[in-house]
Scaffold this active site. Structure first.
Site, PDB file in Angstrom:
ATOM      1  N   ILE A  73      12.917  41.401  17.289  1.00 35.23           N
ATOM      2  CA  ILE A  73      11.751  42.142  17.753  1.00 35.23           C
ATOM      3  C   ILE A  73      10.905  41.163  18.552  1.00 35.23           C
ATOM      4  O   ILE A  73      10.573  40.083  18.059  1.00 35.23           O
ATOM      5  CB  ILE A  73      10.949  42.792  16.598  1.00 35.23           C
ATOM      6  N   VAL A  75       7.932  40.714  21.960  1.00 34.68           N
ATOM      7  CA  VAL A  75       7.015  41.189  23.000  1.00 34.68           C
ATOM      8  C   VAL A  75       6.921  40.074  24.029  1.00 34.68           C
ATOM      9  O   VAL A  75       6.766  38.900  23.661  1.00 34.68           O
ATOM     10  CB  VAL A  75       5.625  41.512  22.412  1.00 34.68           C
ATOM     11  N   GLU A 107      13.924  38.723   8.844  1.00 33.81           N
ATOM     12  CA  GLU A 107      13.752  37.293   8.613  1.00 33.81           C
ATOM     13  C   GLU A 107      12.876  36.764   9.732  1.00 33.81           C
ATOM     14  O   GLU A 107      12.943  37.245  10.862  1.00 33.81           O
ATOM     15  CB  GLU A 107      15.088  36.538   8.645  1.00 33.81           C
ATOM     16  N   ASN A 112       6.653  30.482  12.765  1.00 36.35           N
ATOM     17  CA  ASN A 112       6.158  31.554  13.633  1.00 36.35           C
ATOM     18  C   ASN A 112       4.960  32.235  12.953  1.00 36.35           C
ATOM     19  O   ASN A 112       5.059  33.348  12.439  1.00 36.35           O
ATOM     20  CB  ASN A 112       7.281  32.548  13.945  1.00 36.35           C
ATOM     21  N   TYR A 119       3.339  40.704  10.464  1.00 35.10           N
ATOM     22  CA  TYR A 119       4.160  41.392   9.466  1.00 35.10           C
ATOM     23  C   TYR A 119       3.355  41.652   8.188  1.00 35.10           C
ATOM     24  O   TYR A 119       3.428  42.736   7.614  1.00 35.10           O
ATOM     25  CB  TYR A 119       5.424  40.600   9.146  1.00 35.10           C
TER      26      TYR A 119
END
Length: 150
Positions: A73, A75, A107, A112, A119
């Site tokens: 995922i 952006v 994961e 990060n 999340y």
């Protein structure tokens, strides 16, 4: 104030050069174009996020029985911090729920911090760690395993 159009379109071959290029810009160990092709061939949910007609992100979602797993995922850098990651997570959750999933996993690298914060903000919880999961510049990096109940 104008309304921004957000669309989630199934990824196509026409998206692959852009998607692979973005992955190379975003990550020191990116997915290859072939990784995305393999995901499409395997029947995973591969999505391209369009913002006002322009590509702005992408995601890959794998379904296994009543579980969904976010494999990728992202952006694009120019649009990070604008709420698109949250919108994409919402979309993936909707897709997973419609397919019968009761939970969604992912994961993430512990380094990060922006992704971890996002999340957690949308309801993912840390449920474990995978030692040495990711390649890193100085060896390997663990993965934080997270789950969100749908």
């Amino acid at each position: 104030m104008s309304v921004v159009a957000i669309d989630f379109i199934p990824m196509t071959v026409a998206d692959l050069e852009w998607v692979a290029a973005q992955d190379r810009l975003l990550y020191p160990f990116p997915w290859s174009r072939q990784n995305f092709i393999d995901s499409m061939v395997a029947g995973y949910g591969c999505w391209t996020l369009f913002e006002d007609g322009q590509r702005a992100g992408y995601a890959v979602l794998m379904m296994v029985l009543d579980e969904a797993h976010i494999l990728n995922i992202s952006v694009c850098q120019a649009r990070q911090g604008c709420g698109l990651g949250g919108r994409m997570l919402q979309h993936l959750g909707d897709v997973a729920r419609a397919a019968g999933a009761t939970q969604i996993f992912l994961e993430v690298r512990p380094s990060n911090e922006a992704a971890l914060a996002l999340y957690k903000k949308v309801g993912f919880e840390m449920i474990g760690r995978r030692k040495g999961y990711y390649p890193a510049l100085n060896g390997r990096e663990d993965a934080v395993v997270m789950r969100h109940l749908l």
